[in-house]
Design a protein around this motif. Structure first.
Motif, PDB file in Angstrom:
ATOM      1  N   SER A   1      16.894  46.153 -70.429  1.00 18.06           N
ATOM      2  CA  SER A   1      18.025  46.135 -71.539  1.00 18.06           C
ATOM      3  C   SER A   1      17.942  47.269 -72.327  1.00 18.06           C
ATOM      4  O   SER A   1      18.732  47.600 -73.332  1.00 18.06           O
ATOM      5  CB  SER A   1      17.943  44.990 -72.524  1.00 18.06           C
ATOM      6  OG  SER A   1      16.729  44.982 -73.057  1.00 18.06           O
TER       7      SER A   1
ATOM      8  N   LYS B   1      19.822  49.800 -62.866  1.00 19.87           N
ATOM      9  CA  LYS B   1      19.154  48.755 -63.706  1.00 19.87           C
ATOM     10  C   LYS B   1      19.684  47.429 -62.985  1.00 19.87           C
ATOM     11  O   LYS B   1      19.028  46.556 -62.947  1.00 19.87           O
ATOM     12  CB  LYS B   1      19.509  48.582 -65.316  1.00 19.87           C
ATOM     13  CG  LYS B   1      18.948  49.924 -65.787  1.00 19.87           C
ATOM     14  CD  LYS B   1      19.557  49.653 -67.412  1.00 19.87           C
ATOM     15  CE  LYS B   1      18.989  50.773 -68.574  1.00 19.87           C
ATOM     16  NZ  LYS B   1      19.347  50.435 -69.876  1.00 19.87           N
TER      17      LYS B   1
ATOM     18  N   PRO C   1      13.675  41.821 -67.792  1.00 14.57           N
ATOM     19  CA  PRO C   1      14.953  41.963 -68.540  1.00 14.57           C
ATOM     20  C   PRO C   1      14.992  42.539 -69.801  1.00 14.57           C
ATOM     21  O   PRO C   1      16.016  43.265 -69.996  1.00 14.57           O
ATOM     22  CB  PRO C   1      15.334  40.520 -68.405  1.00 14.57           C
ATOM     23  CG  PRO C   1      14.770  39.703 -67.428  1.00 14.57           C
ATOM     24  CD  PRO C   1      13.405  40.434 -67.490  1.00 14.57           C
ATOM     25  N   ARG C   2      13.955  42.436 -70.513  1.00 13.48           N
ATOM     26  CA  ARG C   2      13.950  43.005 -72.015  1.00 13.48           C
ATOM     27  C   ARG C   2      14.015  44.512 -71.857  1.00 13.48           C
ATOM     28  O   ARG C   2      14.459  45.293 -72.464  1.00 13.48           O
ATOM     29  CB  ARG C   2      12.777  42.386 -72.821  1.00 13.48           C
ATOM     30  CG  ARG C   2      12.615  42.931 -74.265  1.00 13.48           C
ATOM     31  CD  ARG C   2      11.691  42.043 -74.942  1.00 13.48           C
ATOM     32  NE  ARG C   2      10.291  41.891 -74.417  1.00 13.48           N
ATOM     33  CZ  ARG C   2       9.893  40.910 -74.149  1.00 13.48           C
ATOM     34  NH1 ARG C   2      10.603  39.626 -74.022  1.00 13.48           N
ATOM     35  NH2 ARG C   2       8.654  40.727 -73.488  1.00 13.48           N
TER      36      ARG C   2
END
Length: 336
Positions: free
Chosen positions: A148, A107, A144-145
């Motif tokens: 996460s 990630k 990014p969301r």
């Protein structure tokens, strides 16, 4: 032969590498080219180069890494000296991280790719390329969301693929019309832009191989790319964040300033396109200039180069493995 700086040598013509006393000699149609061994860190063989065991033994003792590329500009392989930096403890931690923390590291790598692509594209948005705003918003907010969340490696790779595809889709707004891009094609590349991307990615990979060699990391244990035989997959991992910065900024600059032109710098054959000798030298020169570009690193609080930043990312990974520190690949936001 192209000499970049004092340590990197590119051999672009056919010839032979030999040892002559305590020097390296490259023999080609123009005669003998002598290279003091103390002035060499890496040799890039971009054409058919003959070597013998006497030379390889000499190169090994001198700590010289030799990279080989094929006709299409793809990375064929590497010769490097016997590994001196070996750490059993680190190798165990690297294996444990692959088992327990692979998704976390993967990630971080994908987020690093996204952030650097954003910074590259934002430059063009500021200068009037408003068509790419949707992509910029997607990179800044959606990526990014999604990263996460608790997702597996296949989903992470899917996000990475989307990032590159969205990036490629902006090229029609950034590049000259003659450098069209319908899809990413490899082995062999089908048009000039694919040829540039493939060759540039190979160069960044080779640079990363050299830098990881100078650390205690095991090149075969990777996190984003699947570990496999016949390649240094960790170098594929750590090179990813640098591709937008080095490869694509080089391409955009050379194409938009007409330093590379379709009719002058490429050889096109049936279902195949490669850089010719002149084009290859221009592209290598631009890439090397970017690798050796000096900038002030905010986190380090000192000046460094992009080439050195690759090794710094390797050290970040080591600190993550041994000390549990956050691993975050290099970002353009770290420079001023």
């Amino acid at each position: 032969m192209i000499s970049i700086g004092s340590k990197t040598k590119y051999l672009t013509s056919m010839g032979e590498l030999k040892r002559k006393d305590n020097s390296i000699v490259f023999i080609n149609e123009n005669g003998n080219n002598y290279i003091p061994v103390e002035n060499v860190r890496e040799i890039y063989c971009m054409n058919e180069i003959t070597v013998n065991t006497k030379f390889l033994d000499f190169a090994s003792k001198a700590g010289i890494v030799i990279h080989f590329f094929n006709y299409y500009g793809y990375y064929s392989g590497v010769f490097y000296p016997k590994e001196q930096l070996i750490s059993g403890k680190l190798k165990i931690r690297q294996c444990e991280a692959y088992k327990d923390s692979r998704e976390e590291i993967a990630k971080a790598i994908v987020l690093g790719i996204s952030e650097n692509i954003y910074e590259v594209l934002y430059h063009y948005y500021k200068h009037g390329c408003k068509e790419i705003k949707e992509t910029l918003d997607w990179l800044k907010n959606d990526v990014p969301r999604f990263l996460s969340k608790e997702i597996n490696i296949k989903q992470i790779l899917f996000v990475e693929g989307l990032i590159w595809q969205r990036f490629y889709n902006t090229f029609k707004y950034i590049l000259k019309e003659e450098f069209t891009f319908d899809k990413r094609t490899r082995r062999p590349p089908e048009n000039p832009l694919n040829a540039l991307i493939s060759f540039g990615n190979s160069l960044v990979y080779a640079k990363t191989v050299s830098q990881i060699y100078n650390t205690h990391l095991d090149q075969s244990i990777s996190f984003l790319h699947e570990p496999s035989e016949g390649r240094f997959s960790l170098s594929l991992d750590l090179s990813e964040a640098f591709k937008p910065i080095i490869v694509f900024k080089s391409i955009f600059n050379l194409v938009n300033n007409k330093m590379l032109q379709v009719d002058k710098h490429f050889d096109k054959k049936l279902n195949c396109c490669i850089l010719n000798d002149v084009g290859r030298k221009i592209f290598i020169g631009e890439m090397e200039e970017r690798f050796n570009n000096v900038f002030f690193h905010q986190t380090l609080n000192r000046k460094t180069t992009y080439y050195n930043a690759i090794k710094l990312d390797a050290y970040k990974l080591i600190k993550y493995l041994l000390e549990g520190r956050e691993f975050k690949p290099f970002s353009l936001k770290e420079m001023v």
